[in-house]
Write a protein that holds these residues in place. Structure first.
Motif, short mmCIF file in Angstrom:
data_model
loop_
_atom_site.label_atom_id
_atom_site.label_comp_id
_atom_site.label_asym_id
_atom_site.label_seq_id
_atom_site.Cartn_x
_atom_site.Cartn_y
_atom_site.Cartn_z
N VAL A 78 0.86 -1.19 0.00
CA VAL A 78 0.00 0.00 0.00
C VAL A 78 0.89 1.24 0.00
O VAL A 78 1.84 1.34 0.77
N GLN A 79 0.55 2.18 -0.90
CA GLN A 79 1.48 3.28 -1.09
C GLN A 79 1.48 4.27 0.07
O GLN A 79 0.45 4.56 0.67
N THR A 80 2.68 4.76 0.35
CA THR A 80 2.87 5.65 1.50
C THR A 80 1.99 6.90 1.45
O THR A 80 1.46 7.30 2.48
N PRO A 81 1.86 7.59 0.29
CA PRO A 81 1.04 8.81 0.28
C PRO A 81 -0.37 8.58 0.81
O PRO A 81 -0.95 9.45 1.48
N LEU A 82 -0.89 7.38 0.56
CA LEU A 82 -2.23 7.04 1.04
C LEU A 82 -2.26 7.09 2.57
O LEU A 82 -3.17 7.64 3.19
N LYS A 83 -1.22 6.50 3.17
CA LYS A 83 -1.14 6.48 4.64
C LYS A 83 -0.93 7.89 5.17
O LYS A 83 -1.58 8.32 6.12
N GLU A 84 -0.01 8.63 4.53
CA GLU A 84 0.31 9.98 5.00
C GLU A 84 -0.90 10.88 4.91
O GLU A 84 -1.17 11.68 5.80
N GLY A 85 -1.66 10.72 3.81
CA GLY A 85 -2.86 11.51 3.63
C GLY A 85 -3.82 11.30 4.79
O GLY A 85 -4.37 12.25 5.34
N SER A 86 -4.01 10.05 5.15
CA SER A 86 -4.93 9.72 6.24
C SER A 86 -4.45 10.30 7.57
O SER A 86 -5.23 10.90 8.31
N MET A 87 -3.14 10.17 7.83
CA MET A 87 -2.59 10.71 9.08
C MET A 87 -2.72 12.23 9.11
O MET A 87 -3.03 12.82 10.14
N ALA A 88 -2.49 12.85 7.93
CA ALA A 88 -2.55 14.30 7.84
C ALA A 88 -3.96 14.81 8.14
O ALA A 88 -4.15 15.93 8.60
N LEU A 89 -4.96 13.98 7.86
CA LEU A 89 -6.34 14.38 8.14
C LEU A 89 -6.67 14.20 9.62
O LEU A 89 -7.80 14.42 10.04
N GLY A 90 -5.69 13.75 10.39
CA GLY A 90 -5.90 13.66 11.83
C GLY A 90 -6.33 12.29 12.30
O GLY A 90 -6.67 12.11 13.45
N ALA A 91 -6.30 11.32 11.39
CA ALA A 91 -6.68 9.97 11.80
C ALA A 91 -5.60 9.38 12.69
O ALA A 91 -4.42 9.67 12.53
N THR A 92 -6.03 8.55 13.63
CA THR A 92 -5.04 7.85 14.44
C THR A 92 -4.45 6.72 13.59
O THR A 92 -4.94 6.43 12.49
N ARG A 93 -3.41 6.09 14.15
CA ARG A 93 -2.76 5.01 13.39
C ARG A 93 -3.75 3.89 13.13
O ARG A 93 -3.82 3.33 12.04
N TRP A 94 -4.54 3.54 14.15
CA TRP A 94 -5.49 2.44 13.98
C TRP A 94 -6.55 2.78 12.95
O TRP A 94 -6.94 1.96 12.12
N GLN A 95 -7.03 4.06 13.00
CA GLN A 95 -8.02 4.47 11.98
C GLN A 95 -7.42 4.34 10.58
O GLN A 95 -8.09 3.91 9.65
N THR A 96 -6.16 4.76 10.46
CA THR A 96 -5.50 4.65 9.15
C THR A 96 -5.43 3.20 8.69
O THR A 96 -5.74 2.88 7.54
#
Lengths: 298, 303
Positions: free
Chosen positions: A181-199
């Motif tokens: 799974v591509q990193t930008p996808l994860k970073e995008g989710s974290m940047a929106l304030g999601a916790t690690r588990w939500q991501t």
């Protein structure tokens, strides 16, 4: 002079080249031929029940009485047994394996990975009879003592042993799927304030869906094909289990149990070959599913 | 409508955030727990097998021939047979699988042939080993009339392990940077020269690790051997039976046979000892794969 050098040298190299290529190619043909021979011979031996003994395939697939001596080789109990233990293994071992896969791809510090990964490789390497032996000497007595089963052998014991055995497959494949799974996808989710588990739960797992499907399918393939570890702890009686503690049998365990005493040319032997052929078809069907799942990914 | 104007709603969003943090921590704990459970499980398995098996281990047990009915049999011939069949299998598997893997990785272009080879390899990799054992029974035992034999067992294991070793080869080759190949070809080397002189040497460390790990798996394989190499050893005093066409029960088959069909009164002890020897050998294979792989990569690719 120059012309001579240029004309001879490359021709020798290109001769080597074509010989090498032919040798390498023939190895590939060996692989195809092995698969072809396997399919051919098992198809022949596996259909003797129908064409030589004139047994209705419907009887083989859906009848619950396995009594080859009176022309009643119903394998339904074994088919059901295979499905039950496999379902059990994938329901227990599947989520557990995916969880460890998530751990490796998202949480684990490199040092911890370096410590745990060798352990998983050892789990892969432990022979299936040793798993069977562990089930026999460790798990079965526990089941006998604490769950009130008479022998300790049955669906539950076999299912638990299988759950452990499919772990390495599920772990490594799901880790690969999640790591892809591509990193930008994860970073995008974290940047929106999601916790690690939500991501993980909302972004990574859905994105890795097809890879995780592959992990589960190959876990199923491993579980349905395992013979000895299951045979040592399932109790080997050709009856439909009424509960998790009841002994039963699967396609693979039935082959292992009876092949040694099956006389060539008997309905029993033909029925066992039919079961092997059925297992072969299941394995190939699972591979087709894997290919479909992977194609959907792209 | 601001959050301050509605304290109730504000509190809710705060508690949702707390909830999320809690869920995140809980998930972290659970995931760590699962991973640690694997290690604990393995340590427990190893400890338990050691505890069960150590009392059985003696020089006599490790060298004596097995007994059919009386107590006091050993596993000498089984240990030899396991290694013998392993070596035979590797002799067949390694060249074939490496050649096929090299072809697929370095020569093959996408097309019907490549897809067919890959599909066959994947199918072979998924086929249950007991089914492979019955194929060996049909072809080597019945059709070729070799009866139960070491060579029949080894050839069955060859087919069973070809795909795994092909995969190892392909992965090892794909770990070699393309620049190596381009550099070599730019110097005028042919593709084959490039493979032999440039690509393969850099791929040796992962190849070695992979081959040893697969060797460990071959060593423990059972279901494919019961009906191809058989459940008996040649009678005789020597533990070393080099006969290719003699029945050759291996350690893992012996463990199964002792439990399922054996008549010896000390079956439990023999089983415990056999399980221990199997586990120790597999652990040795794993450690040596790791150590050798690391050593080779330092020698061959390092400074």
């Amino acid at each position: 002079m120059y012309g001579l050098v240029i004309a001879t040298r490359p021709s020798r190299a290109s001769l080597n080249e074509s010989v090498a290529k032919a040798v390498l190619l023939s190895a590939c043909i060996v692989v195809v031929a092995a698969m072809g021979a396997l399919l051919f011979y098992l198809a022949i031996e596996g259909t003797r029940l129908i064409f030589a003994d004139h047994i209705n395939p419907f009887v083989f697939l859906f009848h619950t009485t396995f009594d080859p001596d009176s022309r009643e080789p119903g394998a339904f109990v074994f088919i059901a047994g295979s499905i039950f233990v496999t379902l059990f293994a994938i329901c227990v071992g599947g989520p557990f394996g995916v969880a460890v896969g998530i751990f490796f791809s998202e949480l684990a510090p490199p040092r911890v990975s370096a410590l745990i990964k060798p352990a998983i490789e050892v789990l892969v390497g432990i022979p299936s009879v040793v798993y069977g032996w562990l089930g026999l000497t460790l798990l079965a007595p526990l089941v006998r003592t604490y769950l009130g089963s008479q022998t300790g052998f049955g669906l539950l014991t076999a299912g638990v042993v299988l759950s452990v055995m499919i772990l390495p497959t599920v772990i490594s494949l799901s880790e690969d799927a999640l790591a892809a799974v591509q990193t930008p996808l994860k970073e995008g989710s974290m940047a929106l304030g999601a916790t690690r588990w939500q991501t993980i739960y909302r972004v990574i797992l859905p994105a890795a869906r097809s890879g995780l499907t592959v992990a589960v399918i190959l876990g199923i393939a491993r579980a349905i094909g395992e013979a000895l570890a299951v045979q040592m702890v399932i109790g080997n009686s050709a009856v439909l289990p009424r509960g998790l503690l009841n002994p039963t049998a699967t396609l693979t365990t039935e082959i292992v149990t009876d092949m040694g005493s099956a006389q060539p040319g008997t309905i029993l032997q033909h029925a066992l070959f039919s079961m092997a052929f059925l297992l072969l078809l299941i394995a190939m069907a699972l591979i087709v599913f894997v290919r479909v799942a992977l194609r959907r990914q792209v | 409508m601001t959050a301050a104007a509605h304290p109730a709603r504000f509190r809710t969003s705060q508690s949702i955030a707390a909830q999320r943090r809690f869920a995140d921590r809980l998930a972290t704990v659970i995931l760590w727990g699962c991973a640690l459970a694997i290690v604990v499980l393995l340590a427990f398995f190893v400890g338990y097998i050691l505890y069960l098996g150590l009392p059985t281990i003696s020089w006599h047990f490790l060298t004596a021939p097995p007994s059919e009915v009386e107590a006091g049999g050993g596993i000498g011939p089984e240990i030899f047979n396991s290694f013998y069949i392993l070596i035979l299998t590797l002799i067949f598997t390694v060249p074939t699988a490496m050649a096929a893997g090299i072809f697929l990785q370095e020569y093959a272009r996408p097309g019907v042939f490549t897809t067919t080879v890959q599909f066959c390899a994947e199918s072979l990799a998924t086929i249950p080993s007991i089914v492979m054992g019955l194929f060996g029974l049909i072809v080597f035992v019945s059709l070729l009339r070799w009866h139960f034999s070491a060579i029949g067992g080894a050839l069955t294991l060859t087919i069973l392990n070809l795909p795994a070793l092909m995969r190892v080869t392909q992965e090892a080759l794909s770990s070699v940077p393309n620049a190596f190949r381009e550099g070599s070809m730019a110097l005028g080397a042919t593709r084959w020269q490039t493979i032999v002189r440039v690509v393969l040497p850099s791929a040796i460390p992962p190849l070695t690790t992979g081959v040893i790990l697969i060797a460990g798996r071959i060593f423990g394989e059972t279901a494919a051997l019961i009906y191809t190499a058989g459940v008996s050893v040649s009678p005789g005093k020597s533990a070393f039976d080099w006969g290719l066409f003699h029945p050759a029960e291996t350690l893992s088959v012996h463990l199964w046979y002792t439990h399922s069909e054996g008549l010896i009164p000390d079956g439990a002890q023999v089983g415990n000892g056999t399980a221990l020897v199997l586990l120790v050998v597999v652990l040795l294979f794993n450690f040596s794969a790791r150590i050798l792989g690391r050593w080779l990569s330092r020698r061959l690719t390092g400074a």
